[in-house]
Design a protein around this motif. Structure first.
Motif, mmCIF file in Angstrom:
data_model
loop_
_atom_site.group_PDB
_atom_site.id
_atom_site.type_symbol
_atom_site.label_atom_id
_atom_site.label_comp_id
_atom_site.label_asym_id
_atom_site.label_seq_id
_atom_site.Cartn_x
_atom_site.Cartn_y
_atom_site.Cartn_z
ATOM 1 N N VAL A 152 1.195 -1.321 0.172
ATOM 2 C CA VAL A 152 -0.072 0.287 0.095
ATOM 3 C C VAL A 152 1.247 1.616 0.070
ATOM 4 N N LYS A 153 0.956 1.986 -0.582
ATOM 5 C CA LYS A 153 1.573 3.442 -1.087
ATOM 6 C C LYS A 153 0.254 4.649 -0.336
ATOM 7 N N ILE A 154 0.576 5.468 0.708
ATOM 8 C CA ILE A 154 0.311 6.645 0.869
ATOM 9 C C ILE A 154 0.915 7.751 0.318
ATOM 10 N N GLU A 155 0.799 8.581 0.185
ATOM 11 C CA GLU A 155 1.303 10.489 -0.539
ATOM 12 C C GLU A 155 0.982 11.108 0.593
ATOM 13 N N SER B 68 3.981 -5.424 1.760
ATOM 14 C CA SER B 68 4.025 -7.093 2.039
ATOM 15 C C SER B 68 2.929 -7.172 3.132
ATOM 16 N N ALA B 69 2.140 -6.064 3.520
ATOM 17 C CA ALA B 69 0.894 -5.759 4.607
ATOM 18 C C ALA B 69 0.322 -6.683 5.799
ATOM 19 N N HIS B 70 0.256 -6.504 6.637
ATOM 20 C CA HIS B 70 -0.160 -7.718 7.802
ATOM 21 C C HIS B 70 -1.446 -7.048 7.930
ATOM 22 N N PRO B 71 -2.414 -7.885 9.053
ATOM 23 C CA PRO B 71 -3.104 -7.190 10.053
ATOM 24 C C PRO B 71 -2.212 -6.551 11.347
ATOM 25 N N GLU B 72 -1.357 -6.516 11.159
ATOM 26 C CA GLU B 72 -0.961 -6.173 12.251
ATOM 27 C C GLU B 72 0.020 -5.039 12.232
ATOM 28 N N ASP B 73 -0.585 -4.417 10.798
ATOM 29 C CA ASP B 73 -0.098 -2.927 10.394
ATOM 30 C C ASP B 73 -0.917 -1.824 9.913
ATOM 31 N N SER B 74 -2.589 -2.559 10.114
ATOM 32 C CA SER B 74 -3.062 -1.900 10.646
ATOM 33 C C SER B 74 -2.956 -1.040 11.309
ATOM 34 N N SER B 75 -2.998 0.750 11.136
ATOM 35 C CA SER B 75 -3.575 1.606 11.938
ATOM 36 C C SER B 75 -3.818 2.503 11.177
ATOM 37 N N PHE B 76 -3.381 4.092 12.096
ATOM 38 C CA PHE B 76 -3.896 5.788 11.123
ATOM 39 C C PHE B 76 -1.704 6.133 11.330
ATOM 40 N N TYR B 77 -2.153 6.395 9.887
ATOM 41 C CA TYR B 77 -1.021 6.852 9.471
ATOM 42 C C TYR B 77 -0.660 8.013 9.100
ATOM 43 N N ILE B 78 -0.318 8.928 10.013
ATOM 44 C CA ILE B 78 -0.096 10.392 9.602
ATOM 45 C C ILE B 78 1.226 10.865 8.999
ATOM 46 N N CYS B 79 1.123 12.165 8.256
ATOM 47 C CA CYS B 79 2.453 12.620 8.165
ATOM 48 C C CYS B 79 2.469 13.806 8.107
ATOM 49 N N SER B 80 4.150 14.568 8.316
ATOM 50 C CA SER B 80 3.373 15.842 8.623
ATOM 51 C C SER B 80 4.615 16.893 7.723
ATOM 52 N N ALA B 81 5.033 17.965 7.264
ATOM 53 C CA ALA B 81 5.706 18.686 6.999
ATOM 54 C C ALA B 81 5.940 19.294 7.416
#
Lengths: 115, 112
Positions: A19-22, A83-96
Motif C-alpha cells: 500500500v502506498k500513501i502520499e 507485504s502488509a499484514h493485519p498487524e500493520d493496520s493503523s492510522f498513519y499521519i504525515c507532517s511537513a
C-alpha cells in the motif's frame, strides 16, 4: 496557508499486498517530512524522518524494508507498506515543515485496514 | 531527554465553563512547546506554540497557555468551552531542531 494533503484517507486491502500513501505540501516547500503511526486511543509515534533527496532516517524498531519512504521532491513524500499484514493496520499521519523555525503541519491521516 | 506528561487522560466539562488541560515538561534547556488538537479520524492542528518569547501564549479558537519555568508546566486553558472543542489534545515538546515528542493525549468531552 501551510496545507498538507494526505491520500488516501482510508484504504482496505488484503494481507500480502503493498500500500502506498502520499503526503503533499500544497503551498510550501517541505524540506523535511515526517511519518507517524497512531494506534487507537494512543499518541503519535514517529516512524521516520525524511529530507528531500536523502534517505529516510528511521526510528529504533521501525523496519525500513517494511516501510519504504521516498521524498523525491520538495512537495511529495510517499510511504509504502510492503507485504502488509493485519498487524500493520493503523492510522498513519504525515507532517511537513519548511524551515527549522516553523512548526510541523500535519496531514489528515490515512486509516489502513489489512484483512 | 525532552518529554512531556499530560496529567489528565480525560477531561469532561459543561458547555460554557472553563477548560484546563495540564501538561508538565522535562527538558535540559529552554524548550519549544506546542499544543495540538486532533478531531476524530483527522490529523493534528496547531493550537499554539511557545518559543521563549512571552510566557502567556494565545492561540486559535480562544485557547491560551502559560509557560511556568518554576513549575515546568505548560497548561492549556479556555475560558468557555464550546461543543466543537470536544477532541483529543496533545502537549508536545521539540526534542531537537525538528523532532517532536508527544504526550499521551487528553480526551475532552463537552456536555450540553
Amino acid at each position: 496557508g501551510a496545507v498538507v494533503s494526505q491520500h488516501p484517507s482510508w484504504v482496505i486491502c488484503k494481507s500480502g499486498t503493498s500500500v502506498k500513501i502520499e503526503c503533499r505540501s500544497l503551498d510550501f516547500q517541505a524540506t523535511t517530512m515526517f511519518w507517524y503511526r497512531q494506534f487507537p486511543k494512543q499518541s503519535l509515534m514517529l516512524m521516520a524522518t525524511s529530507n528531500e533527496g536523502s534517505k529516510a532516517t528511521y526510528e529504533q524498531g521501525v523496519e525500513k524494508d517494511k516501510f519504504l519512504i521516498n521524498h523525491a521532491s520538495l512537495t511529495l513524500s510517499t510511504l509504502t507498506v510492503t507485504s502488509a499484514h493485519p498487524e500493520d493496520s493503523s492510522f498513519y499521519i504525515c507532517s511537513a515543515r519548511d524551515t527549522s523555525n516553523q512548526p510541523q503541519h500535519f496531514g489528515d491521516g490515512t486509516r489502513l485496514s489489512i484483512l | 531527554a525532552q518529554s512531556v506528561t499530560q496529567l489528565d487522560s480525560h477531561v469532561s466539562v459543561s458547555e460554557g465553563t472553563p477548560v484546563l488541560l495540564r501538561c508538565n515538561y522535562s527538558s535540559s534547556y529552554s524548550p519549544s512547546l506546542f499544543w495540538y488538537v486532533q478531531h476524530p479520524n483527522k490529523g493534528l492542528q496547531l493550537l499554539l506554540k511557545y518559543t521563549s518569547a512571552a510566557t502567556l501564549v494565545k492561540g486559535i479558537n480562544g485557547f491560551e497557555a502559560e509557560f511556568k519555568k518554576s513549575e515546568t508546566s505548560f497548561h492549556l486553558t479556555k475560558p468557555s468551552a464550546h461543543m466543537s472543542d470536544a477532541a483529543e489534545y496533545f502537549c508536545v515538546v521539540s526534542v531537537d531542531d525538528y523532532k517532536l515528542s508527544f504526550g499521551a493525549g487528553t480526551t475532552v468531552t463537552v456536555r450540553a
